[in-house]
Design a protein around this motif. Structure first.
Motif, mmCIF file in Angstrom:
data_model
loop_
_atom_site.group_PDB
_atom_site.id
_atom_site.type_symbol
_atom_site.label_atom_id
_atom_site.label_comp_id
_atom_site.label_asym_id
_atom_site.label_seq_id
_atom_site.Cartn_x
_atom_site.Cartn_y
_atom_site.Cartn_z
ATOM 1 N N LEU A 177 0.739 -1.376 -0.068
ATOM 2 C CA LEU A 177 0.067 -0.034 0.084
ATOM 3 C C LEU A 177 0.902 1.142 0.167
ATOM 4 N N LEU A 178 2.075 1.359 0.745
ATOM 5 C CA LEU A 178 2.915 2.400 0.635
ATOM 6 C C LEU A 178 3.369 2.630 -0.699
ATOM 7 N N ASP A 179 3.780 1.483 -1.433
ATOM 8 C CA ASP A 179 4.421 1.644 -2.670
ATOM 9 C C ASP A 179 3.242 2.459 -3.547
ATOM 10 N N ALA A 180 1.902 2.312 -3.458
ATOM 11 C CA ALA A 180 0.938 3.009 -4.210
ATOM 12 C C ALA A 180 0.789 4.308 -3.708
ATOM 13 N N LEU A 181 0.744 4.557 -2.603
ATOM 14 C CA LEU A 181 0.636 5.871 -1.963
ATOM 15 C C LEU A 181 1.346 6.874 -2.329
ATOM 16 N N ILE A 182 2.940 6.430 -2.369
ATOM 17 C CA ILE A 182 3.999 7.203 -2.544
ATOM 18 C C ILE A 182 3.679 8.089 -3.802
ATOM 19 N N PRO A 183 3.748 7.638 -5.155
ATOM 20 C CA PRO A 183 3.416 8.224 -6.155
ATOM 21 C C PRO A 183 2.271 9.045 -6.262
ATOM 22 N N LEU A 184 1.110 8.634 -5.503
ATOM 23 C CA LEU A 184 -0.181 9.668 -5.328
ATOM 24 C C LEU A 184 0.106 10.651 -4.628
ATOM 25 N N GLY A 185 0.940 10.509 -3.538
ATOM 26 C CA GLY A 185 1.204 11.523 -2.531
ATOM 27 C C GLY A 185 2.341 12.708 -3.460
ATOM 28 N N ILE A 186 3.094 12.328 -4.232
ATOM 29 C CA ILE A 186 3.977 13.231 -4.994
ATOM 30 C C ILE A 186 3.251 13.778 -6.073
#
Length: 531
Positions: free
Chosen positions: A58-67
């Motif tokens: 889930l962290l992998d998926a959220l990192i680009p969304l956060g950026i």
């Protein structure tokens, strides 16, 4: 005419073995905009990794969304309403690169990630053709006097006692005819705000009425880019999508009209001055031959839509008929646009309107701005934005990030009402976080496609909900490009007009209510008859 294509299975494509099309699985039939594109894979494009890619966290998926959220927020901060004209595209493409790098970290090859981007872009090739056709149609319809005649006849229903309701109706008519809420509010809306001031009426209520009407027209118009995108990203027929939206759109619009009428009838309107309206009508008549005949392209378009002729040929035929009407009834205007004399100059002018739109020579600034638009070139920025967004979305899907987010989100959803509510809140959240309505349509549209099918719901329910929330709520957020544009153009703070943007407030609430009461939720089994 039936451009029918089988729909691919709606699931993330994380390897070549998943494929791009599942044969013998019927999908929604309809226009060219909805055709799925099968991309040919070569060994150079999709080389299998030596080992199976690792499942993303889930962290992998959220990192680009956060950026992405950070970059889009910074884009809106720097450029405001202009952020969709280049800055957002850069942010999306940069984040697509971030997704690709993270996918490679998990074991995907670059060719595999690039293939995901190309696949995402390929899904909207039909929508791109539609958008270009829409640009051509707008230019030819203005040249033919079709749009000016709509505006001329619509404006004449204005009266002081019914000012708010009439403003809403007029903007709805213009928005429906040109498919743009921004253009409607930025031209006719500005004039209506000025008239409201002269009459001593509340400018915030007037802005709410203008926005309500403009977004009704934008949402229901086959010429609107957001309407086409919502249909395309969910692989639905354009006109079936518009028809299904009637269930939420018309009740919301009529409820808003009743409230505006009550406000207008109980307010002190004073002595009405129709000077600005008269100047508008005079300017329109001075530049075009206003007549019922000019409405023939609209009648033909509605007839072809009723006959369920595919969207792309419908729009192209409508544009060409507009050119023919212009050459017959507006030859001087066509020759002026062509920059010469004689029949060839008129043909050149009609051709110009198709690719670069109409250029008004009116001395009335509002009319000149309202009518100087259209042409295929006017859609190129939207095409750029869609390609950038779908490159990001395609990379997110290929890396498996969207599925991780969807699984986490939908693990909390147990009912149809919960699914629709989650869709509405996700779209609103994207409008608030990403600051752009296209992102609020495209990303949730990609995320929730399989979830609706799993609940036994037709994709038309998803496309309708995307518009009821993603398209409609964008204008209620000050830092969203739509909110920033409306506030700056109309001169009214977003939080001042938001309580009176009644249509925009009622639509998402109706969508949620329909979901919980399971009202007008088309089942997946209706796919064969929804044509």
């Amino acid at each position: 005419m039936d451009f029918t294509a089988h729909s691919r299975e709606n699931r993330p494509l994380n390897s070549v073995a998943d494929g791009y099309k599942k044969d013998n699985e019927p999908g929604p039939r309809g226009h060219a905009v909805n055709r799925e594109f099968t991309l040919t894979q070569s060994s150079s494009q999709h080389t299998e990794s030596a080992s199976e890619p690792r499942a993303p966290s889930l962290l992998d998926a959220l990192i680009p969304l956060g950026i992405l959220i950070a970059l889009l927020s910074l884009s809106v901060y720097f450029y405001g309403a202009d952020s969709s004209y280049g800055p957002n595209q850069i942010a999306l493409l940069l984040c697509a690169g971030v997704v690709a790098l993270m996918g490679m970290k998990n074991g995907h090859s670059w060719n595999d990630m690039e293939g995901g981007m190309l696949h995402g872009i390929g899904l909207v090739f039909g929508a791109i053709l539609i958008l270009l056709a829409v640009g051509a149609l707008i230019g030819s319809w203005i040249l033919a006097g079709t749009v000016p005649s709509m505006i001329y006849f619509g404006v004449q229903i204005l009266s002081p006692q019914w000012f708010y309701a009439a403003s809403c109706i007029i903007c709805a008519i213009v928005g429906l005819s040109i498919g743009s809420s921004w253009t409607t509010a930025g031209t006719l809306g500005v004039a209506l705000i000025g008239i409201a001031g002269a009459l001593g009426l509340d400018p915030a209520i007037t802005a709410g009425a203008v926005i309500s009407g403009a977004y009704f027209g934008d949402k229901m118009s086959p010429l609107s880019d957001t309407t086409n995108v919502a249909a395309a990203v969910t692989s639905n027929d354009l006109f079936l999508h518009i028809r299904h939206m009637l269930w939420t759109t018309l009740p919301a619009f009529f409820t808003a009209l009743v409230i505006f009428a009550v406000i207008g009838l109980t307010a002190d309107t004073g002595t009405a001055s129709a000077t600005d309206i008269e100047e508008l009508l005079t300017a329109l008549k001075g530049e075009f031959n206003i007549s019922i005949v000019s409405l023939l392209p609209l009648v033909l378009l509605l007839f072809m839509a009723w006959r369920k002729i595919p969207a792309y040929p419908t729009l192209i035929i409508g544009a060409l008929v507009g050119c023919a009407i212009a050459l017959i009834f507006e030859p001087e205007t066509a020759r002026r646009l062509g920059g010469g004399e004689g029949a060839l100059a008129a043909i050149k002018g009609a051709w110009y309107a198709l690719f670069d739109g109409y250029k008004s020579t009116s001395t009335n600034e509002s009319v000149a701005e309202l009518l100087s638009k259209g042409g295929m070139s006017s859609m190129l920025n939207t095409v750029w934005l869609i390609i950038s967004a779908m490159a990001f979305g395609g990379a997110m899907e290929r890396a498996g990030f969207l599925q991780v987010i969807v699984d986490w989100t939908l693990s909390k959803v147990k009912t149809v009402g919960g699914l629709v509510t989650s869709t509405v809140l996700t779209c609103f959240g994207m409008n608030a976080a990403a600051g752009d309505q296209y992102m609020a349509i495209i990303i949730p549209g990609r995320m929730f496609r399989e979830a609706y099918a799993d609940k036994g719901l037709h994709g038309l329910n998803l496309s309708r909900t995307l518009e009821d929330s993603g398209t409609i709520t964008s204008v209620l957020i000050p830092w969203n490009t739509c909110g920033a544009f409306m506030s700056g153009t109309l001169g009214i703070a977003t939080f001042s007009y938001a309580p009176y943007a009644l249509f925009n407030l009622i639509c998402p609430l109706l969508a949620i209510a329909y979901g919980w009461f399971h009202f007008k939720q088309m089942p997946l089994s209706a796919a064969a008859t929804a044509r």
